[in-house]
Design an enzyme around this catalytic site. Structure first.
Site, PDB file in Angstrom:
ATOM      1  N   LYS A 134       0.829  -1.197   0.000  1.00  0.00           N
ATOM      2  CA  LYS A 134       0.000   0.000   0.000  1.00  0.00           C
ATOM      3  C   LYS A 134       0.866   1.251   0.000  1.00  0.00           C
ATOM      4  CE  LYS A 134      -4.273  -1.938   1.721  1.00  0.00           C
ATOM      5  NZ  LYS A 134      -5.532  -1.507   2.380  1.00  0.00           N
ATOM      6  N   TRP A 148       6.038   6.215   2.678  1.00  0.00           N
ATOM      7  CA  TRP A 148       6.833   7.426   2.448  1.00  0.00           C
ATOM      8  C   TRP A 148       8.290   7.031   2.321  1.00  0.00           C
ATOM      9  CZ3 TRP A 148      10.830   9.300   5.552  1.00  0.00           C
ATOM     10  CH2 TRP A 148      11.316  10.568   5.220  1.00  0.00           C
ATOM     11  N   HIS A 149       9.014   7.734   1.439  1.00  0.00           N
ATOM     12  CA  HIS A 149      10.469   7.601   1.352  1.00  0.00           C
ATOM     13  C   HIS A 149      11.072   8.992   1.498  1.00  0.00           C
ATOM     14  CE1 HIS A 149       9.983   3.527   0.131  1.00  0.00           C
ATOM     15  NE2 HIS A 149       9.480   3.818  -1.057  1.00  0.00           N
ATOM     16  N   ILE A 200       8.535  -3.434   3.273  1.00  0.00           N
ATOM     17  CA  ILE A 200       8.938  -4.211   2.103  1.00  0.00           C
ATOM     18  C   ILE A 200       7.777  -4.261   1.123  1.00  0.00           C
ATOM     19  CG2 ILE A 200       9.589  -6.513   1.260  1.00  0.00           C
ATOM     20  CD1 ILE A 200      11.062  -6.930   3.888  1.00  0.00           C
ATOM     21  N   GLY A 201       8.060  -3.975  -0.131  1.00  0.00           N
ATOM     22  CA  GLY A 201       7.068  -4.085  -1.199  1.00  0.00           C
ATOM     23  C   GLY A 201       7.790  -4.425  -2.490  1.00  0.00           C
ATOM     24  N   GLY A 205      11.646  -3.249  -3.365  1.00  0.00           N
ATOM     25  CA  GLY A 205      12.393  -3.892  -2.295  1.00  0.00           C
ATOM     26  C   GLY A 205      12.027  -3.400  -0.919  1.00  0.00           C
ATOM     27  N   PHE A 206      13.001  -2.761  -0.218  1.00  0.00           N
ATOM     28  CA  PHE A 206      12.795  -2.427   1.196  1.00  0.00           C
ATOM     29  C   PHE A 206      13.158  -0.978   1.473  1.00  0.00           C
ATOM     30  CE2 PHE A 206      17.223  -3.826   0.926  1.00  0.00           C
ATOM     31  CZ  PHE A 206      17.893  -2.836   1.639  1.00  0.00           C
ATOM     32  N   ALA A 207      12.605  -0.473   2.585  1.00  0.00           N
ATOM     33  CA  ALA A 207      12.949   0.853   3.085  1.00  0.00           C
ATOM     34  C   ALA A 207      13.176   0.735   4.588  1.00  0.00           C
ATOM     35  CB  ALA A 207      11.837   1.854   2.783  1.00  0.00           C
ATOM     36  N   CYS A 226       1.135   1.914   4.999  1.00  0.00           N
ATOM     37  CA  CYS A 226       0.899   0.512   4.626  1.00  0.00           C
ATOM     38  C   CYS A 226      -0.536   0.071   4.925  1.00  0.00           C
ATOM     39  CB  CYS A 226       1.901  -0.415   5.317  1.00  0.00           C
ATOM     40  SG  CYS A 226       3.621  -0.006   4.948  1.00  0.00           S
TER      41      CYS A 226
END
Length: 265
Positions: free
Chosen positions: A76, A79-80, A185-186, A197-199, A215
């Protein structure tokens, strides 16, 4: 598995625009599918950006109309931004692809990373990512003077924490001693090759998460290594540790295709 190649794209003042990194992912994905490059993990920071996976509900987006980039990964909205280490492992998996096994390997590498910094994390069934567990429900402080028995999040599927004060904000989950996500992870798998991948939250301003339903989860929050340790931690400090554990887990993984049940007569 073959050796995993790491590419450090940009951090800090050189943070990489999300769409630029997405284009780079697609280039590497095509090259990996054609066996022109080995398995590759792109590592970077992004400038602040909200991204929404395919399952994002309209009610989970920012209420003020803040722009959101719709992407082709699972999961879903999230934020990055600065203080968050983002990794995009682009890897060829055996078919039929076992997506869950790939996610579990990424979680394992990040669990080991957090442990090396002294933060105990785990998985939560039904929720991808890496989590710091909160206190048992009966030991948590009351919200707004109300007994936990009356916590509206437990019984109201439409409850929106953004409209009910800072005590419900995802960034304050640690103060509430609730479960809180350290790493999201998405992923997407196309032609047997992974993308996205991942944050990992190292030391971001977690208040960015308060403008969305991170999410899609309304009854938990977010955290960072810095929050949990009570001291500053930098992305550059964490970067080699993440690389080490990704290499340990992914290079030594016994990759197997997903088991397929025979069709019943």
């Amino acid at each position: 598995m073959s050796e995993l190649r790491f590419v450090r794209l940009g951090f800090g003042e050189d943070a990489v625009d999300y769409r630029v990194a997405w284009d780079r992912q697609r280039e590497v994905h095509a090259a990996r599918f054609a066996d022109e490059v080995e398995d590759t993990c792109l590592l970077l920071e992004h400038p602040p950006v909200y991204t929404a996976g395919r399952r994002t509900a309209e009610s989970e987006r920012p209420l003020d109309g803040t722009p959101v980039v719709d992407v082709d990964r699972g999961g879903k909205i999230t934020w990055h931004g600065p203080g968050q280490l983002v990794g995009y492992p682009i890897m060829k998996l055996p078919r039929p692809v076992d997506v869950v096994a790939h996610v579990r390997r990424l979680e394992e590498a990040l669990i080991r990373t957090a442990a090396e910094f002294g933060v105990e994390t785990t998985r939560i069934e039904g929720r991808s990512g890496v989590w710091v567990l909160g206190d048992p429900v009966e030991q948590r402080p009351s919200l707004g003077g109300l007994s936990l028995d009356f916590d509206p999040r437990l019984n109201d599927e439409e409850f929106d924490p953004r409209l009910n004060g800072p005590e419900y904000a995802p960034s304050n989950a640690g103060q509430r001693r609730e479960d809180r996500k350290l790493a999201a992870i998405g992923i997407r798998v196309a032609k047997g090759v992974t993308m996205h991948g991942f944050a990992l939250n190292v030391n971001p301003d977690n208040a960015w998460f308060d403008r969305i339903i991170p999410c899609g989860i309304r009854d938990a929050g977010v955290t960072s290594l810095a929050n949990e340790l009570g001291r500053d931690v930098t992305v550059r400090e964490v970067l080699p540790v993440v690389e080490k554990h990704l290499r340990e887990v992914l290079e030594h993984a016994d990759l197997k295709p997903r088991a397929v049940e025979p069709a019943s007569a």
